[in-house]
Write an enzyme that holds these catalytic residues in place. Structure first.
Site, PDB file in Angstrom:
ATOM      1  N   LYS A  25     -31.995  -2.651 109.738  1.00  0.00           N
ATOM      2  CA  LYS A  25     -33.026  -2.995 110.353  1.00  0.00           C
ATOM      3  C   LYS A  25     -33.896  -4.117 109.442  1.00  0.00           C
ATOM      4  CE  LYS A  25     -35.096   1.514 111.779  1.00  0.00           C
ATOM      5  NZ  LYS A  25     -33.900   2.439 111.326  1.00  0.00           N
ATOM      6  N   LYS A  34     -34.967  -0.828 101.576  1.00  0.00           N
ATOM      7  CA  LYS A  34     -34.848  -0.272 102.609  1.00  0.00           C
ATOM      8  C   LYS A  34     -33.753   0.633 102.783  1.00  0.00           C
ATOM      9  CE  LYS A  34     -35.482   1.303 106.943  1.00  0.00           C
ATOM     10  NZ  LYS A  34     -35.108   2.465 106.511  1.00  0.00           N
ATOM     11  N   SER A  51     -39.070   3.626 109.177  1.00  0.00           N
ATOM     12  CA  SER A  51     -37.574   3.488 109.600  1.00  0.00           C
ATOM     13  C   SER A  51     -37.542   4.072 110.893  1.00  0.00           C
ATOM     14  CB  SER A  51     -36.598   4.495 108.822  1.00  0.00           C
ATOM     15  OG  SER A  51     -35.224   3.938 109.009  1.00  0.00           O
ATOM     16  N   SER A  88     -29.566   2.644 108.454  1.00  0.00           N
ATOM     17  CA  SER A  88     -31.055   2.062 108.824  1.00  0.00           C
ATOM     18  C   SER A  88     -31.230   0.646 107.946  1.00  0.00           C
ATOM     19  CB  SER A  88     -32.138   2.801 108.610  1.00  0.00           C
ATOM     20  OG  SER A  88     -32.149   3.828 109.654  1.00  0.00           O
TER      21      SER A  88
END
Length: 471
Positions: free
Chosen positions: A61, A403, A292, A58
Site C-alpha cells: 500500500k 506500514k 490497511s 500490505s
C-alpha cells in the site's frame, strides 16, 4: 563510525549483514532486512537478502499511495452521479470505496424530487468505470467471504461488507441473525460444541459463500454466552445494490414501470442532476494506510489504470500503471516486481526489500510535497500499529512510523525510525516469510517468536535512529 546498535554486534558492513540475530524465528522461515540511514550521502546501510523476492502483503500500500499521489491531484475525489435521460435515470458509479447506503438514499431522494411524482422508466446502475475481475488473481478462495477480501467493484456500497451474528443454543444448535435491511441470505448448519470437543475433533467454523449473496455456516462453534459478530463480504455487489435500490424506491414512493438494470446505457442525451463526492485523495490514503483498507487500495489501483491508460480500470492496467508511474516519476524500476493488486492481499505479489527501501527513501526525499509520512501509523499509537505487541511499549512506542503487512506465513513492516523530534532519520524494511512456528495446545503461554524478533529489531532501529548525529 557510528556505534553498532543493530543487535549490539552489527556494524554497517556487508560482511556481517547476514548475521542478524534471527534465532528467535523458526529455522525454516526466510527473512529479508534493510536498515539505512537517511542522508544525502546514502551512507551506512545494512541489507540481508535484499534482492530476494518476498510477498510484500500490505506494505504494498505504500507503493500504491506513492503512485496515487504522483498521478492524481490532492483534490481528486471519487464521483457518483445521478443523470437523467428522458424517462430513464442513471446512477453512474465510479468505484468509490467509501460510498454508503445513506449516500444512495440521498441519490434516490434527489431522483424523487426531480421526477416530480411522475412514473419513471428504467434506472441504470452504470458499472462501466471498471472492467475485468472484481478480485485479483492470487486472492485465496477461503477468505473471499470475509470483509477484508471484499470485491473491488465499480458498484460499491458500504465497503461491500455486511454485518451479522451467530448464536449458540441448546442441544448443539446455532442460529444466525442478519439485520433486515441487508438483502442477503445466511443459513447455518454449524454445531455448538464444547471447547474440548472442538480441539479433539479439529472442527472449526467454516463459511461457504455463493455468487447470489447466499452464505452458509458449517462446522463447529464453541458454546458461548454472547453472540459471535460476523462480517460477510458481498459476493455480488451489483445484485446487492440492485436490491437495495428497489427497497429505497419503495421507501420513498418512487413509481417505476421499467426495471433497475446494471450496465452502460446510451449517455448521449443525458444530463447530470446530482453528484456525490468522496473525501479527497489524502484523506482516503490516510484511511488506507492507517487502517490497511484493502478496498480503498484496490479501488485506487483500478482508478490509476483508468487515469493513466484512458480506459476502464482493472487490476491488470492498474498495477501496470503503478509500475509506469513510479518509474517515470521517480526512476525506481519495478519491472521485475510481481504485482497482482494494490492492496497486497494477493499471494502472487512479489517484491524485494531493496525496492521497498528505494520507495521509502524517495518518499522521505520529497515528503514536503508528498505529505505521506504523516499518514503512516505510529508505533503503539495509531492505526494497525496501535496494539501491535512488539510496539506497545517504550522505547518503541511513538518512535516508528511504518506500514505493517501480513498474509499467510508472512510478517512484514516497512517505514521509518524517528529521532527525538519525531523526524525520520532512518528507514527499515522487514520481510519475514514461511513463518510457521510449532504450536502445542498444552504448552504454557510464551511470547511468539515473531514478537521476540520484532521487539529486539525495532528497539535497535529506534536506538540507532536517535543516535544519528544531527547535521
Amino acid at each position: 563510525m557510528h556505534k553498532c546498535w543493530l543487535f549490539i554486534t552489527l556494524c554497517f558492513s556487508s560482511v556481517v549483514a547476514a548475521n542478524y540475530n534471527t534465532s528467535a524465528l523458526p529455522k525454516e522461515s526466510r527473512h529479508s532486512l534493510v536498515v539505512k540511514q537517511l542522508s544525502e550521502s546514502n551512507e551506512n546501510s545494512i541489507e540481508s537478502n535484499s534482492e530476494h523476492f518476498f510477498p510484500p502483503a500490505s506494505t504494498l500500500k505504500i507503493i500504491t499511495a506513492l503512485a496515487a499521489t504522483l498521478e492524481l491531484d490532492n483534490d481528486h475525489k471519487f464521483e457518483t452521479k445521478l443523470l437523467n435521460s428522458g424517462n430513464d435515470w442513471i446512477i453512474q458509479f465510479s468505484g468509490d470505496p467509501t460510498f454508503t447506503s445513506q449516500d444512495l438514499d440521498n441519490i434516490v431522494k434527489t431522483l424523487r424530487e426531480n421526477s416530480k411524482g411522475q412514473t419513471i422508466g428504467n434506472i441504470w446502475l452504470d458499472n462501466s468505470a471498471f472492467t475485468g475481475y472484481d478480485r485479483a488473481v492470487g486472492w485465496p478462495w477461503d477468505i473471499l467471504g470475509v470483509c477484508y477480501s471484499a470485491p473491488a467493484s465499480a458498484i460499491s456500497i458500504d465497503g461491500n461488507c455486511v454485518q451479522a451474528s451467530i448464536y449458540t443454543q441448546a442441544q448443539g444448535k446455532t442460529r444466525v441473525y442478519v439485520p433486515e435491511h441487508f438483502p442477503i441470505h445466511v443459513s447455518t448448519k454449524a454445531r455448538a460444541v464444547t471447547k474440548e470437543h472442538q480441539e479433539s475433533t479439529l472442527c472449526t467454523l467454516e463459511l461457504l459463500s455463493q455468487p447470489d449473496n447466499f452464505y452458509q455456516l458449517q462446522g463447529c462453534l464453541v458454546e458461548r454466552e454472547k453472540p459471535l459478530p460476523l462480517k460477510f463480504a458481498i459476493q455480488n455487489p451489483e445484485l446487492y445494490t440492485t436490491r437495495v435500490t428497489y427497497n429505497l424506491l419503495n421507501q420513498h414512493g418512487v413509481t417505476i414501470n421499467g426495471n433497475v438494470r446494471v450496465g452502460t446505457p446510451n449517455l448521449d442525451n443525458s444530463a447530470t442532476v446530482y453528484t456525490h463526492y468522496s473525501a479527497p485523495l489524502p484523506e482516503l490514503l490516510e484511511e488506507m494506510l492507517k487502517k490497511s483498507d484493502n478496498l480503498i487500495a484496490d479501488s485506487i489501483t483500478k482508478t490509476l489504470g483508468a487515469h493513466f491508460y484512458l480506459q476502464a480500470g482493472s487490476f491488470g492496467n492498474g498495477t501496470e500503471a503503478i509500475k509506469q508511474i513510479i518509474f517515470s516519476r521517480t526512476g525506481i524500476d519495478l519491472e521485475y516486481a510481481q504485482l497482482a493488486d494494490g492492496s497486497g492481499l494477493s499471494r502472487n505479489n512479489l517484491l524485494t526489500s531493496q525496492s521497498m527501501a528505494s520507495i521509502l527513501e524517495y518518499i522521505w526525499q520529497h515528503d514536503k510535497k508528498l505529505g505521506l509520512i504523516d499518514l503512516f501509523p505510529r508505533a503503539g499509537e495509531s492505526g494497525t500499529l496501535k496494539y501491535r505487541r512488539s510496539m506497545r511499549k517504550e522505547p518503541i512506542k511513538g518512535q516508528i512510523a511504518a506500514k505493517s503487512g501480513s498474509v499467510y506465513g508472512s510478517y512484514n513492516m516497512a517505514g521509518y525510525g524517528l529521532n527525538e523530534k519525531g523526524e525520520p532519520t532512518s528507514l527499515f524494511v522487514q520481510f519475514v516469510a514461511d513463518y510457521h512456528p510449532r504450536k502445542k495446545s498444552d504448552s504454557p503461554a510464551v511470547i511468539a517468536p515473531i514478537t521476540q524478533f520484532e521487539t529486539q529489531f525495532y528497539q535497535d532501529v529506534v536506538r540507532y535512529s536517535q543516535e544519528i548525529p544531527k547535521k
